[in-house]
Design a protein around this motif. Sequence first.
Motif, PDB file in Angstrom:
ATOM      1  N   THR A   1      20.937  39.164  -4.150  1.00  0.00           N
ATOM      2  CA  THR A   1      20.719  38.582  -2.826  1.00  0.00           C
ATOM      3  C   THR A   1      22.021  38.068  -2.223  1.00  0.00           C
ATOM      4  O   THR A   1      22.892  37.563  -2.924  1.00  0.00           O
ATOM      5  N   SER A   2      22.135  38.213  -0.912  1.00  0.00           N
ATOM      6  CA  SER A   2      23.345  37.803  -0.202  1.00  0.00           C
ATOM      7  C   SER A   2      23.398  36.288   0.033  1.00  0.00           C
ATOM      8  O   SER A   2      22.379  35.596  -0.020  1.00  0.00           O
ATOM      9  N   ASN A   3      24.608  35.821   0.316  1.00  0.00           N
ATOM     10  CA  ASN A   3      24.885  34.451   0.757  1.00  0.00           C
ATOM     11  C   ASN A   3      24.445  33.377  -0.235  1.00  0.00           C
ATOM     12  O   ASN A   3      24.075  32.270   0.162  1.00  0.00           O
ATOM     13  N   SER A   4      24.491  33.717  -1.505  1.00  0.00           N
ATOM     14  CA  SER A   4      24.205  32.748  -2.555  1.00  0.00           C
ATOM     15  C   SER A   4      24.904  33.216  -3.823  1.00  0.00           C
ATOM     16  O   SER A   4      24.863  34.397  -4.158  1.00  0.00           O
ATOM     17  N   VAL A   5      25.560  32.289  -4.518  1.00  0.00           N
ATOM     18  CA  VAL A   5      26.244  32.658  -5.754  1.00  0.00           C
ATOM     19  C   VAL A   5      25.206  33.032  -6.810  1.00  0.00           C
ATOM     20  O   VAL A   5      24.289  32.255  -7.095  1.00  0.00           O
ATOM     21  N   ARG A   6      25.339  34.233  -7.362  1.00  0.00           N
ATOM     22  CA  ARG A   6      24.435  34.719  -8.399  1.00  0.00           C
ATOM     23  C   ARG A   6      25.177  34.708  -9.726  1.00  0.00           C
ATOM     24  O   ARG A   6      26.291  35.230  -9.816  1.00  0.00           O
ATOM     25  N   THR A   7      24.578  34.102 -10.744  1.00  0.00           N
ATOM     26  CA  THR A   7      25.257  33.967 -12.019  1.00  0.00           C
ATOM     27  C   THR A   7      24.317  34.346 -13.164  1.00  0.00           C
ATOM     28  O   THR A   7      23.088  34.306 -13.026  1.00  0.00           O
ATOM     29  N   SER A   8      24.912  34.699 -14.284  1.00  0.00           N
ATOM     30  CA  SER A   8      24.153  34.987 -15.495  1.00  0.00           C
ATOM     31  C   SER A   8      25.119  35.021 -16.661  1.00  0.00           C
ATOM     32  O   SER A   8      26.336  34.897 -16.492  1.00  0.00           O
ATOM     33  N   THR A   9      24.585  35.197 -17.853  1.00  0.00           N
ATOM     34  CA  THR A   9      25.389  35.435 -19.052  1.00  0.00           C
ATOM     35  C   THR A   9      25.003  36.802 -19.588  1.00  0.00           C
ATOM     36  O   THR A   9      23.824  37.053 -19.862  1.00  0.00           O
ATOM     37  N   TRP A  10      25.981  37.687 -19.693  1.00  0.00           N
ATOM     38  CA  TRP A  10      25.751  39.019 -20.232  1.00  0.00           C
ATOM     39  C   TRP A  10      26.217  39.024 -21.679  1.00  0.00           C
ATOM     40  O   TRP A  10      27.397  38.796 -21.970  1.00  0.00           O
ATOM     41  N   THR A  11      25.295  39.284 -22.594  1.00  0.00           N
ATOM     42  CA  THR A  11      25.592  39.243 -24.022  1.00  0.00           C
ATOM     43  C   THR A  11      25.635  40.666 -24.576  1.00  0.00           C
ATOM     44  O   THR A  11      24.641  41.390 -24.533  1.00  0.00           O
ATOM     45  N   TYR A  12      26.801  41.038 -25.084  1.00  0.00           N
ATOM     46  CA  TYR A  12      27.034  42.389 -25.578  1.00  0.00           C
ATOM     47  C   TYR A  12      26.778  42.449 -27.086  1.00  0.00           C
ATOM     48  O   TYR A  12      27.183  41.548 -27.832  1.00  0.00           O
ATOM     49  N   SER A  13      26.127  43.523 -27.520  1.00  0.00           N
ATOM     50  CA  SER A  13      25.844  43.737 -28.931  1.00  0.00           C
ATOM     51  C   SER A  13      26.279  45.147 -29.324  1.00  0.00           C
ATOM     52  O   SER A  13      26.231  46.071 -28.513  1.00  0.00           O
ATOM     53  N   LEU A  14      26.689  45.283 -30.576  1.00  0.00           N
ATOM     54  CA  LEU A  14      27.064  46.591 -31.130  1.00  0.00           C
ATOM     55  C   LEU A  14      26.057  46.979 -32.190  1.00  0.00           C
ATOM     56  O   LEU A  14      25.824  46.238 -33.155  1.00  0.00           O
ATOM     57  N   ASP A  15      25.450  48.146 -32.022  1.00  0.00           N
ATOM     58  CA  ASP A  15      24.531  48.686 -33.024  1.00  0.00           C
ATOM     59  C   ASP A  15      25.356  49.469 -34.041  1.00  0.00           C
ATOM     60  O   ASP A  15      25.857  50.554 -33.741  1.00  0.00           O
ATOM     61  N   SER A  16      25.506  48.889 -35.242  1.00  0.00           N
ATOM     62  CA  SER A  16      26.337  49.524 -36.267  1.00  0.00           C
ATOM     63  C   SER A  16      25.509  50.247 -37.325  1.00  0.00           C
ATOM     64  O   SER A  16      26.023  50.568 -38.397  1.00  0.00           O
ATOM     65  N   SER A  17      24.248  50.508 -36.986  1.00  0.00           N
ATOM     66  CA  SER A  17      23.384  51.157 -37.981  1.00  0.00           C
ATOM     67  C   SER A  17      23.846  52.569 -38.320  1.00  0.00           C
ATOM     68  O   SER A  17      23.500  53.099 -39.379  1.00  0.00           O
ATOM     69  N   ASN A  18      24.626  53.157 -37.441  1.00  0.00           N
ATOM     70  CA  ASN A  18      25.117  54.516 -37.675  1.00  0.00           C
ATOM     71  C   ASN A  18      26.585  54.517 -38.104  1.00  0.00           C
ATOM     72  O   ASN A  18      27.233  55.564 -38.157  1.00  0.00           O
TER      73      ASN A  18
END
Length: 207
Positions: free
Chosen positions: A170-187
């Motif tokens: 949405t415009s005209n409002s600060v949008r924030t979040s936390t993006w958490t990255y994971s590595l799948d090492s099963s292979n």
Amino acid sequence: MKSIFKSLAITGAVLVLCSGTAMAESRYGYASSGTGTVTATARVSVSVTVPKLILLRVGGSGAFAAGTDTVDWSLAAATPAGIVNGNNTVIAWDGTTAPTFTATAGTVALPASAWTNANAGTISCQVTTAFAAGGPAATDLTVAIGGGTLAHPAGANVGAACTGATTAFTSNSVRTSTWTYSLDSSNAANWRAGAYSAQITYTASGT
């Protein structure tokens, strides 16, 4: 001679009136009887231009820095008999069970923020530098959204999400979040030893 001066004065007055740049107007109201109400209106045109701006942050602020904005994992090998650093170490390996590899860092969380005053804002991503052959792939990376109001481009993994699809904010409002990255090492038992790096480029657009 007097008529010549009069003519020049009239001509000069006309030129002054014609060269003006005012955007207003003038009108009058007149009642010859001297009674009633007289009115006059004058309009002024006003114009305001608001520039279009969009802001995006993923990770650290300022310019990109490999040390600051790198999601980094190291893998640790394990077997049922255990693994320690060293050469020519005795191990009771059964000769049939492949080792396992675990990402020592687990997950890595980055702050993400966006703002725009455009009519609509979107975010997309591309894997602009892929992992070298023999190691992990973008499909081995996932991103979870830690609440907030800024979604990551949708997809089961980075390989699926970062193909040009967009997610809106949405415009005209600060949008924030936390993006958490994971590595799948099963292979990871199928990956060759070495250091592998990739780069994901996020693009915020406003229309």
